[in-house]
Design a protein around this motif. Structure first.
Motif, mmCIF file in Angstrom:
data_model
loop_
_atom_site.group_PDB
_atom_site.id
_atom_site.type_symbol
_atom_site.label_atom_id
_atom_site.label_comp_id
_atom_site.label_asym_id
_atom_site.label_seq_id
_atom_site.Cartn_x
_atom_site.Cartn_y
_atom_site.Cartn_z
ATOM 1 N N LEU A 245 78.102 81.475 -44.288
ATOM 2 C CA LEU A 245 79.500 81.449 -43.851
ATOM 3 C C LEU A 245 79.689 82.240 -42.556
ATOM 4 N N ALA A 246 79.012 83.375 -42.441
ATOM 5 C CA ALA A 246 79.099 84.156 -41.210
ATOM 6 C C ALA A 246 78.553 83.354 -40.027
ATOM 7 N N GLY A 247 77.437 82.663 -40.266
ATOM 8 C CA GLY A 247 76.876 81.827 -39.206
ATOM 9 C C GLY A 247 77.805 80.681 -38.833
ATOM 10 N N GLY A 248 78.434 80.084 -39.829
ATOM 11 C CA GLY A 248 79.374 78.996 -39.554
ATOM 12 C C GLY A 248 80.579 79.467 -38.763
ATOM 13 N N TYR A 249 81.099 80.621 -39.117
ATOM 14 C CA TYR A 249 82.263 81.153 -38.401
ATOM 15 C C TYR A 249 81.919 81.467 -36.948
ATOM 16 N N LEU A 250 80.768 82.101 -36.744
ATOM 17 C CA LEU A 250 80.370 82.447 -35.374
ATOM 18 C C LEU A 250 80.127 81.189 -34.533
ATOM 19 N N THR A 251 79.545 80.166 -35.135
ATOM 20 C CA THR A 251 79.323 78.907 -34.417
ATOM 21 C C THR A 251 80.646 78.256 -34.033
ATOM 22 N N LEU A 252 81.579 78.201 -34.977
ATOM 23 C CA LEU A 252 82.880 77.596 -34.701
ATOM 24 C C LEU A 252 83.642 78.363 -33.640
ATOM 25 N N ARG A 253 83.492 79.677 -33.652
ATOM 26 C CA ARG A 253 84.236 80.511 -32.698
ATOM 27 C C ARG A 253 83.672 80.425 -31.292
ATOM 28 N N ARG A 254 82.362 80.291 -31.165
ATOM 29 C CA ARG A 254 81.729 80.363 -29.858
ATOM 30 C C ARG A 254 81.518 79.015 -29.171
ATOM 31 N N LYS A 255 81.460 77.936 -29.952
ATOM 32 C CA LYS A 255 81.187 76.625 -29.371
ATOM 33 C C LYS A 255 82.422 75.784 -29.244
ATOM 34 N N ASP A 256 82.452 74.947 -28.242
ATOM 35 C CA ASP A 256 83.574 74.014 -28.062
ATOM 36 C C ASP A 256 83.493 72.913 -29.104
ATOM 37 N N ALA A 257 84.652 72.322 -29.383
ATOM 38 C CA ALA A 257 84.689 71.225 -30.357
ATOM 39 C C ALA A 257 83.981 69.999 -29.807
#
Length: 257
Positions: A245-257
Motif C-alpha cells: 500500500l505504501a508503494g502504491g500510494y507513492l507511485t500514485l502521488r509521484r507519477k502522472d495519470a
C-alpha cells in the motif's frame, strides 16, 4: 468529511456498475464453497472406510477452506480490476481531476473495495465452514470449539487482505495484464515451489499467502515446522499488504495519470 463521503459514493458506483468486478466476487464464493464441500465429502468417505486405529488426525475446520486457495484467484482478479480498470480506460484522468487529493482518492477507493470484499469474504467463510462440516458428518467441528470461530473469521480476513494486497500492487503497476502477470505466477507457482523445496522452505513460510493461511488452522500439522502461529501468520500478511500500500500510494502521488 462531506467530500470524502461523495468520493466514497462515487467509488461505490464505479464498482457496482462494472459487471466483471461483480462476477469475480460471485465466482470467489462459488469456487471456495463448492470445492470445499467436494473435498470434505471425499475425505469423509475415505476416512469412514478405515479402521479407527488407522484414521489420521485432521483439521476439520481447515479442511472446509480447501477451496480457498483457488477462490483467492477471483479475489486477486477483483483487486486488480478495481484499480487498473480506470487506467486501461483512461478514466483515471477524470477521477484525479475531480479528486486532486490523490491520498483521499486512493483511500476512498480502497475503503469501498475492502469493505465489499470483507462482507463477501465473511459470508463465504461461514458458508464454506457450515457446508463443509455438513459434508463431514460425524467428523465435523463445531463453531463453539476452541479456535474454530477464529479460523472462520480469519478466512474472511485472509481473503480481504489478499484482495487489498492485489489492489496495492495494481496501483503500483497500473496495468491489469502486468499486475495479473506478476500476481498469478507469484501466488500459484513461485509460492508453492518455494514452500515445497527443502532449500527454500523457510523463505516460503514468510510469503503472504503461505503465512496468511495459517489463520484458518485449528490443529497444527504434525510435520509443520513453521515458527509462528495463526495470528503471527496473519501479521506477516498484514506487513506485506502495508508495504504494498505504501508503494502504491507513492507511485500514485509521484507519477502522472
Amino acid at each position: 468529511m462531506a467530500a470524502v463521503g461523495q468520493v466514497i459514493r462515487s467509488e461505490w458506483t464505479k464498482i457496482r456498475s462494472v459487471r466483471s468486478t461483480v462476477w469475480t466476487l460471485g465466482l470467489a464464493v462459488l469456487v471456495t464453497v463448492g470445492l470445499g464441500v467436494l473435498i470434505c465429502t471425499l475425505i469423509s468417505r475415505d476416512i469412514e472406510v478405515r479402521p479407527d486405529r488407522d484414521r489420521p488426525p485432521f483439521d476439520a475446520t481447515n479442511l472446509s477452506f480447501a477451496g480457498m486457495g483457488l477462490g483467492q484467484l477471483a479475489m486477486i482478479v477483483f483487486g486488480v480490476l478495481v484499480v487498473s480498470n480506470e487506467y486501461s480506460t483512461g478514466m483515471i484522468r477524470a477521477s484525479l481531476a475531480a479528486v486532486p487529493q490523490r491520498g483521499t482518492f486512493l483511500f476512498c477507493k480502497l475503503t469501498v473495495a475492502t469493505a465489499l470484499v470483507f462482507a463477501v469474504g465473511l459470508v463465504t467463510s461461514f458458508a464454506t465452514f457450515f457446508a463443509g462440516q455438513a459434508a463431514l458428518g460425524d467428523l465435523r467441528a463445531h463453531l463453539g470449539e476452541p479456535g474454530v470461530l477464529r479460523a472462520v473469521i480469519g478466512g474472511a480476513l485472509y481473503m480481504t487482505l489478499i484482495a487489498l494486497f492485489s489492489m496495492a500492487v495494481a496501483t503500483m503497476l497500473r496495468s491489469p495484464m502486468l499486475s495479473l502477470g506478476i500476481l498469478m505466477p507469484f501466488f500459484f507457482l513461485i509460492s508453492n515451489v518455494l514452500s515445497n523445496v527443502s532449500a527454500t522452505r523457510r523463505i516460503g513460510h514468510y510469503l503472504p499467502d503461505q503465512a496468511g493461511q495459517k489463520i484458518t488452522q485449528v490443529i497444527p500439522r504434525t510435520t509443520d515446522d513453521v515458527p509462528y502461529g495463526p495470528w503471527g501468520g496473519l501479521g506477516i500478511l498484514i506487513g506485506w499488504t502495508v508495504v504494498a500500500l505504501a508503494g502504491g500510494y507513492l507511485t500514485l502521488r509521484r507519477k502522472d495519470a
